[in-house]
Design an enzyme around this catalytic site. Structure first.
Site: not given
Ligand code: GDP
Ligand code: IMO
Ligand code: MG
Length: 426
Positions: A13-16, A39-42, A128, A224, A302, A413-414
């Protein structure tokens, strides 16, 4: 052109998604190489939010071909639903190509994931519950079903019979659960899902190499992150695949010399979902502020994410593990709330100062972070587009990260929007 890898440097969830989308503008192919719908990529474009699970983050550009590589585990029902949901919003998914070698997530994988977590009780990993671990376990045990098996009813049924015999025994005898009906599984997979998936199946390895040979840009999108990696993460609190850059090779069918750029995505602070060690974790009001300002709730599940300060010891190690050539630092705007900000520059363990990640994990569980505290900047960063738009204190924070991690920071990222970033120049 050699390929670019996007890899998470923390616990996900770094913002990939946002960075992949940003860089995909110039890419011919965007390939997911591991993981599944855990994964959940936003991506946020023009105020519209897209939360992608299986489909690569290049899908929003009409010229880019999204590819699901052989290293991914695919629940075909989720894939079909994700395509339908995107189509309903006007996004064309017809270019999507899925590797026949990718493994299928089957109904019993969900059952086993849930039952295992339940039986672990307080030792549970906090997965998950998407069947990811059990699907990869079957792949390694060589009893997995692959996407290409959807094209051959006889083989599908044979493999399902073999796998289900074992799974039903495990479900009944170990977990005291009801047996699953193989005929019903075969009906759904072969009659409902196979006709939808069949047109998507293609030679993804061939596609990637054709693009590379033609001098086109190829992007490999990690899911991940480094510390959720099965080999290099905080085992057993990890996922069951290799998100690190090495996994980009095996998961897409290229060799290391085909890659020349590895973009490590680091959030300006750290979050983790699920259980496991986290040296810089914070609690109380500070944690609430980070979570609320950063909207740190799982994209799919969630769940509230656990927050903490940025850990430069781990980031530096991630730079090595992935041969990261540049860092994209996301969510710097979230830290504007604080009068001062902290960076973890070392650990303390039994009176000793450690400057690298300890190889013995019991030590990592017990270290105390050593922080450097830097002045905050207070200003709203959300409109910044150039390095000079960032306040001096924010620039210093970014520079210190680059110095410690031993890799340049090239993007900051801002805000969540596609355009909300600074092309950073030290
Ligand atoms: P991913 O799994 O690495 O793709 O990251 P997620 O999408 O799960 O979580 C990153 C969250 O941060 C998302 O809600 C993005 O819309 C948001 N996001 C990404 N870059 C930025 C940023 O620079 N600033 C802010 N405020 N939000 C960001
Ligand atoms: P993105 O791509 C954050 C975590 C789960 C759990 C561990 C193992 O959005 O960054 P799993 O269901 O993969 O066997 O769960 O890994 N996990 C994540 N945490 N972002 C993710 O994906 C994740 N995918 C799995 O919370 O701790
Ligand atoms: Mg994510």
């Amino acid at each position: 052109m050699p390929a670019t890898v996007v890899v998470g440097t923390q616990w996900g969830d770094e913002g990939k998604g946002k960075l992949t989308d940003l860089l995909a503008r110039d890419m011919r192919l965007v390939v997911r190489y591991q993981g599944g719908h855990n994964a959940g990529h936003t991506i946020v474009v023009g105020g519209e939010t897209f939360a992608l699970q299986l489909i690569p983050s290049g899908v929003l550009y009409p010229e880019t071909v999204p590819v699901i590589g052989n290293g991914v585990v695919v629940d075909p029902a989720v894939l079909v639903a994700e395509c339908d949901a995107l189509e309903a919003r006007g996004i064309d998914t017809s270019r999507l190509v899925v590797s026949g070698n990718a493994h299928l997530i089957m109904p019993y994988h969900y059952e086993i994931d849930r039952a295992t977590e339940r039986s672990l009780g307080k030792n549970k990993l906090g997965t998950t519950k998407r069947g990811i671990g059990p699907a990869y376990a079957d792949k390694a045990a060589r009893i997995g079903l692959r996407v290409q098996d959807l094209l051959d009813e006889k083989i599908f049924r044979q493999k399902l019979d073999v796998a289900l015999r074992e799974k039903n025994l495990v479900l009944a005898k170990v977990f005291n659960r009801l047996a699953l009906d193989g005929r019903e599984i075969a009906r759904v997979y072969l009659e409902q899902l196979a006709p939808r998936i069949a047109p998507m199946i293609g030679d993804t390895v061939g596609l990637v190499h054709e693009a590379l040979d033609a001098g086109e840009n190829v992007m490999l999108e990690g899911a991940q992150a480094t510390y959720l990696d099965l080999d290099h993460g905080t085992y057993p609190y990890v996922t069951s695949s290799n998100p690190t850059a090495g996994g980009a090779c095996t998961g897409s069918g290229i060799g290391p010399r085909d890659i020349n750029r590895v973009v490590g995505i680091a959030k300006a602070y750290v979050t983790r979902v699920g259980a496991g060690p986290f040296p810089t974790e914070v609690e109380g009001e500070l944690a609430d502020t980070l979570v609320e300002r950063g909207h740190e709730y799982g994209t799919n599940t969630g769940r509230r994410r656990r927050p903490g300060w940025l850990d430069l010891v781990m980031l530096r190690h991630a730079v090595r593990l992935n041969s990261i050539s540049e860092i994209a630092l996301t969510k710097l705007d979230v830290l504007s709330a604080f009068e001062s900000v902290k960076l973890c520059v070392a650990y303390e363990y039994e009176g000793e100062r450690l400057t690298s990640v300890p190889y013995h994990q019991s030590v990592l569980h017990r270290v105390r972070p050593v922080y450097e505290e830097l002045p905050g900047w207070g200003d709203d960063l959300s409109g910044a587009t150039e390095t000079g738009d960032l306040p001096a204190a924010a620039r210093d924070y970014v520079r210190m990260i680059a110095e410690y991690a031993k890799a340049p920071v090239t993007y900051v990222g801002v805000g969540p929007g596609r355009e909300q970033y600074v092309r950073f120049a030290a």
